[in-house]
Design a protein around this motif. Structure first.
Motif, PDB file in Angstrom:
ATOM      1  N   ALA A 184      50.618  -8.931  -0.311  1.00  0.00           N
ATOM      2  CA  ALA A 184      51.142  -9.868  -1.309  1.00  0.00           C
ATOM      3  C   ALA A 184      50.026 -10.712  -1.911  1.00  0.00           C
ATOM      4  CB  ALA A 184      52.202 -10.768  -0.671  1.00  0.00           C
ATOM      5  N   THR A 185      49.056 -11.112  -1.100  1.00  0.00           N
ATOM      6  CA  THR A 185      47.936 -11.908  -1.600  1.00  0.00           C
ATOM      7  C   THR A 185      47.078 -11.108  -2.569  1.00  0.00           C
ATOM      8  OG1 THR A 185      47.867 -13.195   0.454  1.00  0.00           O
ATOM      9  CG2 THR A 185      45.898 -13.230  -0.931  1.00  0.00           C
ATOM     10  N   ALA A 186      46.778  -9.852  -2.212  1.00  0.00           N
ATOM     11  CA  ALA A 186      45.975  -9.012  -3.096  1.00  0.00           C
ATOM     12  C   ALA A 186      46.685  -8.784  -4.429  1.00  0.00           C
ATOM     13  CB  ALA A 186      45.673  -7.679  -2.416  1.00  0.00           C
ATOM     14  N   CYS A 205      42.185 -22.436   8.009  1.00  0.00           N
ATOM     15  CA  CYS A 205      41.554 -22.900   6.768  1.00  0.00           C
ATOM     16  C   CYS A 205      42.405 -22.545   5.552  1.00  0.00           C
ATOM     17  CB  CYS A 205      40.158 -22.293   6.637  1.00  0.00           C
ATOM     18  SG  CYS A 205      38.950 -22.920   7.807  1.00  0.00           S
ATOM     19  N   TYR A 206      42.984 -21.345   5.575  1.00  0.00           N
ATOM     20  CA  TYR A 206      43.855 -20.941   4.466  1.00  0.00           C
ATOM     21  C   TYR A 206      45.062 -21.864   4.350  1.00  0.00           C
ATOM     22  CZ  TYR A 206      47.773 -18.414   2.361  1.00  0.00           C
ATOM     23  OH  TYR A 206      48.884 -18.088   1.619  1.00  0.00           O
ATOM     24  N   LEU A 207      45.724 -22.137   5.472  1.00  0.00           N
ATOM     25  CA  LEU A 207      46.900 -23.000   5.433  1.00  0.00           C
ATOM     26  C   LEU A 207      46.518 -24.414   5.007  1.00  0.00           C
ATOM     27  CD1 LEU A 207      48.718 -21.811   8.688  1.00  0.00           C
ATOM     28  CD2 LEU A 207      49.233 -21.190   6.325  1.00  0.00           C
ATOM     29  N   HIS A 208      45.358 -24.884   5.446  1.00  0.00           N
ATOM     30  CA  HIS A 208      44.897 -26.218   5.016  1.00  0.00           C
ATOM     31  C   HIS A 208      44.582 -26.209   3.528  1.00  0.00           C
ATOM     32  CE1 HIS A 208      43.028 -30.146   5.187  1.00  0.00           C
ATOM     33  NE2 HIS A 208      41.950 -29.642   4.595  1.00  0.00           N
ATOM     34  N   ALA A 209      43.976 -25.119   3.056  1.00  0.00           N
ATOM     35  CA  ALA A 209      43.634 -25.032   1.630  1.00  0.00           C
ATOM     36  C   ALA A 209      44.881 -25.053   0.756  1.00  0.00           C
ATOM     37  CB  ALA A 209      42.823 -23.761   1.361  1.00  0.00           C
ATOM     38  N   ARG A 210      45.941 -24.452   1.249  1.00  0.00           N
ATOM     39  CA  ARG A 210      47.190 -24.449   0.484  1.00  0.00           C
ATOM     40  C   ARG A 210      47.738 -25.855   0.279  1.00  0.00           C
ATOM     41  NH1 ARG A 210      50.225 -20.542  -2.113  1.00  0.00           N
ATOM     42  NH2 ARG A 210      51.816 -22.083  -1.649  1.00  0.00           N
ATOM     43  N   ALA A 211      47.396 -26.764   1.189  1.00  0.00           N
ATOM     44  CA  ALA A 211      47.870 -28.149   1.080  1.00  0.00           C
ATOM     45  C   ALA A 211      46.873 -29.040   0.358  1.00  0.00           C
ATOM     46  CB  ALA A 211      48.150 -28.717   2.466  1.00  0.00           C
ATOM     47  N   THR A 212      45.758 -28.472  -0.069  1.00  0.00           N
ATOM     48  CA  THR A 212      44.718 -29.235  -0.767  1.00  0.00           C
ATOM     49  C   THR A 212      44.743 -28.874  -2.237  1.00  0.00           C
ATOM     50  OG1 THR A 212      43.374 -29.178   1.237  1.00  0.00           O
ATOM     51  CG2 THR A 212      42.270 -29.802  -0.814  1.00  0.00           C
ATOM     52  N   LYS A 243      44.252 -24.786  -4.056  1.00  0.00           N
ATOM     53  CA  LYS A 243      45.446 -23.957  -4.222  1.00  0.00           C
ATOM     54  C   LYS A 243      45.137 -22.776  -5.134  1.00  0.00           C
ATOM     55  CE  LYS A 243      49.000 -27.492  -3.480  1.00  0.00           C
ATOM     56  NZ  LYS A 243      50.128 -28.224  -4.085  1.00  0.00           N
ATOM     57  N   GLY A 244      45.969 -21.792  -5.075  1.00  0.00           N
ATOM     58  CA  GLY A 244      45.814 -20.654  -5.974  1.00  0.00           C
ATOM     59  C   GLY A 244      44.794 -19.655  -5.487  1.00  0.00           C
ATOM     60  N   ARG A 245      43.893 -19.243  -6.376  1.00  0.00           N
ATOM     61  CA  ARG A 245      42.978 -18.143  -6.100  1.00  0.00           C
ATOM     62  C   ARG A 245      42.028 -18.452  -4.948  1.00  0.00           C
ATOM     63  NH1 ARG A 245      43.212 -14.262 -10.000  1.00  0.00           N
ATOM     64  NH2 ARG A 245      41.237 -13.384  -9.274  1.00  0.00           N
ATOM     65  N   LYS A 246      41.532 -19.686  -4.859  1.00  0.00           N
ATOM     66  CA  LYS A 246      40.608 -20.020  -3.783  1.00  0.00           C
ATOM     67  C   LYS A 246      41.269 -19.839  -2.420  1.00  0.00           C
ATOM     68  CE  LYS A 246      37.751 -23.313  -6.379  1.00  0.00           C
ATOM     69  NZ  LYS A 246      37.277 -24.713  -6.460  1.00  0.00           N
ATOM     70  N   ALA A 247      42.492 -20.324  -2.294  1.00  0.00           N
ATOM     71  CA  ALA A 247      43.222 -20.151  -1.041  1.00  0.00           C
ATOM     72  C   ALA A 247      43.498 -18.675  -0.780  1.00  0.00           C
ATOM     73  CB  ALA A 247      44.528 -20.935  -1.077  1.00  0.00           C
ATOM     74  N   ALA A 248      43.787 -17.917  -1.832  1.00  0.00           N
ATOM     75  CA  ALA A 248      44.047 -16.485  -1.665  1.00  0.00           C
ATOM     76  C   ALA A 248      42.817 -15.758  -1.135  1.00  0.00           C
ATOM     77  CB  ALA A 248      44.486 -15.877  -2.996  1.00  0.00           C
ATOM     78  N   TYR A 249      41.639 -16.130  -1.627  1.00  0.00           N
ATOM     79  CA  TYR A 249      40.413 -15.514  -1.121  1.00  0.00           C
ATOM     80  C   TYR A 249      40.235 -15.796   0.377  1.00  0.00           C
ATOM     81  CZ  TYR A 249      39.055 -14.613  -5.969  1.00  0.00           C
ATOM     82  OH  TYR A 249      39.015 -14.158  -7.261  1.00  0.00           O
ATOM     83  N   LEU A 250      40.599 -16.994   0.795  1.00  0.00           N
ATOM     84  CA  LEU A 250      40.523 -17.322   2.219  1.00  0.00           C
ATOM     85  C   LEU A 250      41.480 -16.450   3.036  1.00  0.00           C
ATOM     86  CD1 LEU A 250      40.298 -21.234   2.285  1.00  0.00           C
ATOM     87  CD2 LEU A 250      38.540 -19.596   2.958  1.00  0.00           C
ATOM     88  N   ALA A 251      42.672 -16.182   2.481  1.00  0.00           N
ATOM     89  CA  ALA A 251      43.630 -15.318   3.177  1.00  0.00           C
ATOM     90  C   ALA A 251      43.070 -13.904   3.332  1.00  0.00           C
ATOM     91  CB  ALA A 251      44.955 -15.291   2.429  1.00  0.00           C
ATOM     92  N   LEU A 252      42.377 -13.398   2.311  1.00  0.00           N
ATOM     93  CA  LEU A 252      41.772 -12.069   2.406  1.00  0.00           C
ATOM     94  C   LEU A 252      40.670 -12.050   3.455  1.00  0.00           C
ATOM     95  CD1 LEU A 252      41.508 -10.965  -1.349  1.00  0.00           C
ATOM     96  CD2 LEU A 252      43.363 -10.592   0.280  1.00  0.00           C
ATOM     97  N   VAL A 253      39.868 -13.104   3.495  1.00  0.00           N
ATOM     98  CA  VAL A 253      38.808 -13.196   4.504  1.00  0.00           C
ATOM     99  C   VAL A 253      39.416 -13.234   5.905  1.00  0.00           C
ATOM    100  CG1 VAL A 253      36.995 -14.689   5.433  1.00  0.00           C
ATOM    101  CG2 VAL A 253      37.132 -14.284   2.967  1.00  0.00           C
TER     102      VAL A 253
END
Length: 376
Positions: free
Chosen positions: A241-243, A330-337, A341-351
Motif C-alpha cells: 500500500a505504501t509503494a 520512526c515511521y509512526l512518529h513521523a506520521r504524527a509530525t 507526513k506524506g512521502r517522507k513518512a512513506a519512505y521511512l515505511a519502505l526502509v
C-alpha cells in the motif's frame, strides 16, 4: 512400529510437497486472471481523479482562503415578509466560507478498482479471487501436512518459514475481502510476490523435514515465530500500500500541476484508491501490527533467556529485529509530525520493511549467529 511411523511421516512430507506445487499451479492461474482483470479493465474510460480536480478547481495551495476565493458564490434565498437579514443599503456583503478544503487531495474519489468498472474485467477479478481461495486451501494443507510429518510447528527452517509466511499473507488478504474491504487492487502484487516467495522456497531454500535442534525445541517456537510470521505478512500488505501510495501521489501531483501523465500510468493509477486512502490503509496496518512486533521481540528475549541463559546478547538477528522496530517506530512518529507526513513518512515505511527483509534473508543466509537455522 518406528519403521511404520517413519514411513508415514515420509508419506506426509511427500503429500506436503505435492500440495505446495499444486498451490503454486493454482496461484499461476489466479495471477493470469488478475492480469486479465487489469487488461480488460484498462479499456474502460476512467478519469475520476482528473474530473474531480477539474470540477472543483483544486490547486496545491493549502490555504483554505484560496479555495474560498475560487468557489462559486452560494445561492441565497431571502424569506419574504420577515426580517431575517438586516443590512445597510449598498453595503458590501461579507464573503461566506462554504468549504474549507473541498476538491483537495484528501477529498479525491477512490478509483473504481482493478476492473475499472468493466463487467468482463470484474468477472476475471472474481475468478482470480476464487482461484486464490483454492490455492490458499492447498497452501494451508501443505503447511499442515509438513507439520504433521515431523510433529512440530512448521517453521523450523527458512523453507518452512517462507511457505507459512506467504500463506498468512494470502490469508490476511482474503480476510480483508471477507470483511468487505475493497482491496482487490492488492491481489496482483500479492500473488506475484507469493509466487516468487514459493519459487525461491522450493528451489533454493528447500530442506527435508527434520527434528528441531535442542535450542528450538520449545513452546516458545509457537509463540515467538508464529507472531513474527503474522507481523511480517501484515507488514508486507502495508508495504504494498505504501509503494502504491507513492506512485498514486506522484500521479495526482502531476494532475494538480496541469501535466498529462502517460496513458499507461493513467490506465493503472486511475483505478487505485486515492493517495489519501492508500496512505491511511498503510498507516493503520503498520500501526496495528507494531505492538505485536514489539511483543515478538520481547517473547524472543524471554525464549533466549530460557535457551541460552541470557535475554539479550546482540546476536545479528536480535540486532536487526531491534533495528526494524526502531524503523517502524520512526515511521509512526513521523506520521504524527507535520513536516514528515506524506512521502517522507512513506519512505521511512519502505526502509522499515527493507530492514525486515534483510533480517530474514540477509541475516539468515549471510551472517553467522545463534539464529543460523536457515538449513541451506
Amino acid at each position: 512400529m518406528t519403521i511404520l511411523a517413519a514411513a508415514q511421516n515420509e508419506n506426509l512430507a511427500e503429500i506436503s510437497n505435492y500440495l505446495i506445487y499444486s498451490a503454486m499451479a493454482v496461484y499461476v492461474l489466479a495471477f493470469s486472471a488478475h492480469i486479465a482483470e487489469w487488461v480488460f479493465g484498462s479499456r474502460s474510460k476512467v478519469a475520476r481523479t482528473a474530473a474531480a480536480l477539474t470540477a472543483t478547481g483544486a490547486d496545491s495551495d493549502p490555504d483554505p482562503a484560496a479555495d474560498t476565493a475560487a468557489a462559486p458564490a452560494p445561492a441565497v434565498t431571502v424569506r419574504k415578509g420577515g426580517t431575517s437579514v438586516l443590512e445597510r443599503p449598498g453595503a458590501a456583503r461579507p464573503k461566506v466560507v462554504v468549504r474549507s478544503a473541498a476538491g483537495r487531495r484528501g477529498d479525491l474519489p477512490d478509483g473504481p478498482g482493478a476492473a475499472g468498472g468493466d463487467e468482463q474485467g470484474d468477472l476475471y477479478g472474481r475468478v482470480a479471487v476464487s482461484l486464490t481461495v483454492l490455492a490458499f486451501l492447498l497452501h494451508a494443507g501443505s503447511v499442515l501436512t509438513r507439520s504433521l510429518s515431523v510433529g512440530r510447528a512448521p517453521w523450523g527452517n527458512m523453507y518452512e518459514f517462507s511457505t507459512a509466511f506467504s500463506m498468512v499473507a494470502v490469508g490476511a488478504y482474503l480476510a480483508f475481502l471477507l470483511a468487505r474491504k475493497d482491496i482487490r487492487w492488492i491481489g496482483l502484487p500479492l500473488i506475484t510476490t507469493v509466487l516468487l516467495d514459493l519459487g525461491l522456497a522450493v528451489t533454493v531454500l528447500y530442506t527435508e523435514s527434520t527434528q528441531l535442534v535442542p535450542a528450538l525445541d520449545s513452546y516458545w517456537l509457537w509463540i515467538h515465530v508464529s507472531l513474527a510470521i503474522v507481523c511480517g505478512a501484515l507488514f508486507y500488505l502495508g508495504f504494498v500500500a505504501t509503494a502504491l501510495y507513492l506512485f498514486r501521489d506522484r500521479y495526482e501531483t502531476k494532475l494538480l500541476a496541469g501535466e498529462t501523465p502517460s496513458r499507461a500510468a493513467t490506465s493503472v493509477l486511475e483505478r487505485l484508491p486515492s493517495a489519501s486512502s492508500l496512505d491511511k490503509f498503510a498507516y493503520r496496518v503498520n500501526a496495528a501490527v507494531f505492538p505485536f512486533w514489539t511483543f515478538t521481540i520481547v517473547a524472543g528475549a524471554i525464549w533466549a533467556g530460557d535457551a541460552w541463559g541470557r535475554y539479550w546478547g546482540w546476536d545479528p538477528k536480535e540486532v536487526w529485529s531491534f533495528i526494524t522496530w526502531v524503523a517502524y517506530a520512526c515511521y509512526l512518529h513521523a506520521r504524527a509530525t507535520a513536516g514528515w507526513k506524506g512521502r517522507k513518512a512513506a519512505y521511512l515505511a519502505l526502509v522499515a520493511f527493507a530492514c525486515f527483509l534483510f533480517n530474514y534473508y540477509g541475516v539468515n543466509i549471510f551472517v553467522t549467529g545463534k539464529h543460523s537455522y536457515a538449513g541451506v
